[in-house]
Design an enzyme around this catalytic site. Structure first.
Site, short mmCIF file in Angstrom:
data_model
loop_
_atom_site.label_atom_id
_atom_site.label_comp_id
_atom_site.label_asym_id
_atom_site.label_seq_id
_atom_site.Cartn_x
_atom_site.Cartn_y
_atom_site.Cartn_z
N GLU A 205 0.75 -1.18 0.16
CA GLU A 205 0.08 -0.17 0.01
C GLU A 205 0.72 1.33 0.06
OE1 GLU A 205 -3.04 -0.17 2.90
OE2 GLU A 205 -3.84 -1.95 2.15
N GLU A 302 -5.65 -8.51 0.57
CA GLU A 302 -6.37 -8.03 2.10
C GLU A 302 -7.92 -7.75 1.58
OE1 GLU A 302 -4.63 -5.08 4.29
OE2 GLU A 302 -2.58 -5.90 3.87
#
Length: 457
Positions: A205, A302
């Protein structure tokens, strides 16, 4: 019975070689994964009791946890946590729940020394990783080793190790990151259980909301790829999309021989989301991946079943949403990894939106989950919107989906292929179990846009 199951799983793992490129492995592998969040990188919201136990106050991350405790006490606290958080019984439980992959988030400080002004502890993290690789090998489970926290913080969020300014985009911290990549690659090469590592993930991320930062990130990816392939010629190299979506990486990932796997994250806890919008966005995932026509498998690294707004907070609805997502990630890409294995509420109970062990105990997930009988996407033949299934060898959806026929999963379950359609969800906020509100995007496949305030696990 358990011994026979364990032997069968180990034999299956041994026969599923990673030889060749990631397109040989990840295009034919349905990842039914789980994250070990809050194990080797602390996140206070996932286990408030751990911070309370050591009288750490006002902290959300591992940086502040160690800063308040000091090096010696922090080392003792973390070593106890690392040892107790996951045992062989947990890995066997993962296998028995039908899971076949563990994603392990790591901080760079597990691999290279932190600087004097960084309060992180480098101790026995990698010994514990080796321990889990050994358990996984016996259980027949693959592992993704994920560099979740990078020097200076790649996103300024708690799960990078330090909530605060983004300091990753400097030549010094980029080089330190590559040093960590090199150390992780060497670890896998020399590990007695390295054969279970299905990918090395080089960044999680990152904030790439400018052209400059995306260019720097691409340079870093290319350099990391060279380091890893020099050590492990066939090792899949996974990287997060920075919330640019698969289409945002099509021009960069053109050569499938580079062994790339794209990691995307999808959550629906934003305030503007609800059950219907979340389901619609999930069902659009295979078409989104197919339209991107990217030369890399797409893995949903995720996700959860936490949804904000109006939705049916019942066991039945949560089971449907769980299986709908598993079906979309498996049919649309290379599968996914639920976030996370253990997540606690402030009162110590397991969270029924984020804790897979908790939702399994509650019967939301069960022995029949991967039959996908509660999938809410349209149950008809799977027909990608932009190409004939199976026609494009570069595309993860086409290669995995094949013709419009039923698909046999790794567990032997015959699952009807499905048609997916829908639109993306909007923006909103994450509300954690303790009421903490964080800005978020509902549905994290974005077409070239990034919210700098975005905060995900």
């Amino acid at each position: 019975m358990r011994l026979c199951t364990t032997i069968a799983a180990a034999l299956s793992l041994a026969s599923s070689s990673l030889a060749g490129t990631q397109n040989d492995f990840w295009r034919n592998f349905d990842a039914k994964g789980i994250n070990l969040g809050n194990w080797l990188i602390l996140e206070e919201w996932m286990s408030p009791a751990l911070f309370s136990q050591y009288s750490v106050t006002g902290a959300t991350d591992e940086w502040t946890f160690c800063q308040q405790l000091g090096s010696d006490q922090c080392t003792r606290a973390l070593q106890s946590h690392w040892q107790s958080f996951v045992q062989e019984t947990d890995v066997l439980h993962m296998r028995d729940m039908g899971l076949n992959l563990i994603r392990i988030p790591l901080g760079f400080w597990a691999l290279i020394d932190p600087t004097a002004d960084e309060p992180y502890v480098r101790s026995t993290q990698m010994d514990n990783v080796e321990r889990i690789l050994g358990y996984a090998s016996k259980a027949g489970i693959y592992v993704v080793l994920d560099l979740h926290g990078l020097p200076g913080s790649q996103n300024g969020w708690d799960h990078s190790g330090h909530q605060g300014p983004i300091g990753w985009y400097t030549s010094t911290n980029m080089q330190r990151s590559l040093n960590a990549v090199s150390a992780l690659s060497s670890f896998v090469k020399n590990s007695a259980n390295g054969g279970v590592v299905a990918a090395i993930e080089i960044a999680n991320e990152p904030n790439i909301n400018t052209t400059s930062t995306k260019n720097q990130y691409q340079t870093y990816i290319s350099a990391a790829q060279k380091i890893i392939s020099a050590d492990n010629a066939t090792m899949p190299i996974m990287f997060h999309d920075g919330f640019a979506g698969p289409a945002g990486w099509t021009s960069f990932v053109k050569d499938k021989s580079l062994n790339y796997v794209l990691d995307v994250h999808r959550f629906y806890f934003g305030g503007s989301n609800n059950a219907e919008k979340a389901q619609t966005d999930v069902c659009s995932f295979p078409a989104t991946v197919n339209a991107a026509n990217i030369a890399a498998p797409v893995f949903v690294g995720e996700w959860s079943i936490s949804v904000s707004g109006v939705f049916l907070d019942t066991t039945t609805w949560r089971r449907q949403f769980l299986e709908t997502q598993w079906a979309a990630w498996i049919h649309g890409g290379a599968g996914g990894a639920f976030w996370s294995y253990k997540v606690e509420n402030p009162d110590g109970s397991e969270n029924n939106g984020w804790s897979y062990s908790g939702i399994y105990a509650q019967g939301i997930a069960n022995a029949d989950t991967f039959k996908l009988q509660n999938n809410q996407c349209t149950a008809s033949s799977y027909a990608p919107s932009t190409a004939t299934a199976g026609s494009n060898s570069n595309n993860a959806v086409n290669t995995k989906a094949g013709s419009n026929t039923a698909k046999t999963t790794a567990t032997g379950t015959n699952v009807a292929a499905v048609t997916f359609a829908g639109t993306a969800a909007g923006t909103g906020v994450k509300q954690t179990s303790d009421g903490h509100r964080l800005p978020i995007v509902g549905g994290s496949i974005l077409a070239g846009a990034f919210l700098s305030a975005l905060l995900i696990l």
